[in-house]
Design an enzyme around this catalytic site. Structure first.
Site, PDB file in Angstrom:
ATOM      1  N   HIS A 166       0.770  -1.204   0.143  1.00 24.40           N
ATOM      2  CA  HIS A 166      -0.032  -0.075   0.076  1.00 24.40           C
ATOM      3  C   HIS A 166       0.678   1.315  -0.069  1.00 24.40           C
ATOM      4  O   HIS A 166       2.115   1.190   0.284  1.00 24.40           O
ATOM      5  CB  HIS A 166      -0.959   0.093   1.315  1.00 24.40           C
ATOM      6  CG  HIS A 166      -0.296   0.007   2.584  1.00 24.40           C
ATOM      7  ND1 HIS A 166      -0.073  -1.105   3.159  1.00 24.40           N
ATOM      8  CD2 HIS A 166       0.038   1.141   3.149  1.00 24.40           C
ATOM      9  CE1 HIS A 166       0.540  -0.848   4.301  1.00 24.40           C
ATOM     10  NE2 HIS A 166       0.481   0.455   4.615  1.00 24.40           N
ATOM     11  N   GLU A 182      -7.279   4.355  10.500  1.00 27.19           N
ATOM     12  CA  GLU A 182      -6.798   4.118   9.401  1.00 27.19           C
ATOM     13  C   GLU A 182      -8.137   3.651   8.357  1.00 27.19           C
ATOM     14  O   GLU A 182      -8.946   2.853   8.965  1.00 27.19           O
ATOM     15  CB  GLU A 182      -5.628   3.118   9.170  1.00 27.19           C
ATOM     16  CG  GLU A 182      -6.002   1.768   9.478  1.00 27.19           C
ATOM     17  CD  GLU A 182      -4.904   0.710   9.374  1.00 27.19           C
ATOM     18  OE1 GLU A 182      -3.713   0.927   9.744  1.00 27.19           O
ATOM     19  OE2 GLU A 182      -4.996  -0.466   8.768  1.00 27.19           O
ATOM     20  N   GLN A 213      -3.750   3.570   1.688  1.00 31.45           N
ATOM     21  CA  GLN A 213      -4.127   3.749   3.031  1.00 31.45           C
ATOM     22  C   GLN A 213      -4.512   4.893   3.602  1.00 31.45           C
ATOM     23  O   GLN A 213      -3.336   5.969   3.311  1.00 31.45           O
ATOM     24  CB  GLN A 213      -2.999   2.989   3.948  1.00 31.45           C
ATOM     25  CG  GLN A 213      -3.006   2.928   5.451  1.00 31.45           C
ATOM     26  CD  GLN A 213      -2.136   2.323   6.096  1.00 31.45           C
ATOM     27  OE1 GLN A 213      -1.007   2.797   5.659  1.00 31.45           O
ATOM     28  NE2 GLN A 213      -2.230   1.211   6.886  1.00 31.45           N
ATOM     29  N   HIS A 258       4.078   7.042   3.954  1.00 34.08           N
ATOM     30  CA  HIS A 258       5.005   5.945   3.648  1.00 34.08           C
ATOM     31  C   HIS A 258       4.447   5.338   2.508  1.00 34.08           C
ATOM     32  O   HIS A 258       3.411   5.044   2.034  1.00 34.08           O
ATOM     33  CB  HIS A 258       5.012   5.185   4.842  1.00 34.08           C
ATOM     34  CG  HIS A 258       4.041   4.353   5.511  1.00 34.08           C
ATOM     35  ND1 HIS A 258       3.042   5.057   6.306  1.00 34.08           N
ATOM     36  CD2 HIS A 258       3.473   3.161   5.300  1.00 34.08           C
ATOM     37  CE1 HIS A 258       1.925   4.209   6.853  1.00 34.08           C
ATOM     38  NE2 HIS A 258       2.110   3.077   5.882  1.00 34.08           N
ATOM     39  N   GLU A 269       7.328   0.846   5.083  1.00 35.34           N
ATOM     40  CA  GLU A 269       6.772  -0.262   5.961  1.00 35.34           C
ATOM     41  C   GLU A 269       6.898  -1.503   5.179  1.00 35.34           C
ATOM     42  O   GLU A 269       6.468  -1.355   4.246  1.00 35.34           O
ATOM     43  CB  GLU A 269       5.402   0.171   6.198  1.00 35.34           C
ATOM     44  CG  GLU A 269       4.597  -0.779   7.122  1.00 35.34           C
ATOM     45  CD  GLU A 269       2.962  -0.430   7.152  1.00 35.34           C
ATOM     46  OE1 GLU A 269       2.597   0.499   6.475  1.00 35.34           O
ATOM     47  OE2 GLU A 269       2.520  -1.151   8.169  1.00 35.34           O
TER      48      GLU A 269
END
Ligand code: CO
Length: 134
Positions: free
Chosen positions: A7, A43, A54, A78, A128
């Site tokens: 994502h 989220e 996301q 991220h 991530e």
């Protein structure tokens, strides 16, 4: 080691407002919403082909997402890479001197295992790592 992009995460100050905008402007609907208390975020996951968008909003004024928005405003937060074996990937990165934020897998939203790699390990982008069956 990497399976693909899991994502792209965008920091937003208000999750409901942002979801409304993504629905009205882009025709996108969240498939899942969750408060991830340990990360201090709310989220929403929006399906985008084989990966996800996301949206993350701070649930407290103290968390890293709150600080990010305070310093840089809303926007890219991220990029998440999917891996088969998160613990092995972390050990490999560590052995090669890549700076890690999480040295061990953490629990993320949707019951996946995650860990963050310092932006110094990716030319300024927070990475991530996600293991979906973890
Ligand atoms: Co993420």
């Amino acid at each position: 080691m990497l399976k693909g992009i899991d994502h792209i995460a965008l920091a937003v100050s208000d999750l409901d407002d942002a979801l409304e905008m993504y629905r009205d402007v882009w025709g996108l609907e969240a498939a899942r919403r969750e408060d991830v208390d340990v990360q201090g975020v709310r989220e929403a996951m929006i399906p985008m082909g084989d990966s996800w968008l996301q949206l993350i909003a701070p649930s407290t004024s103290e968390g890293t997402v709150a600080r990010h928005i305070e310093r840089r405003g809303e926007g890219l937060h991220h990029v998440a890479f999917e891996v088969d074996d998160l613990a092995a990937t972390l050990a490999d990165l560590k052995s090669r001197g890549v700076p890690l934020i999480d040295e061990a897998p953490q629990r993320g939203g949707g019951d996946v295992s995650i860990a963050f790699v310092h932006p110094k390990g990716a030319r300024g982008v927070l990475i991530e790592l996600v293991q979906r069956d973890g």
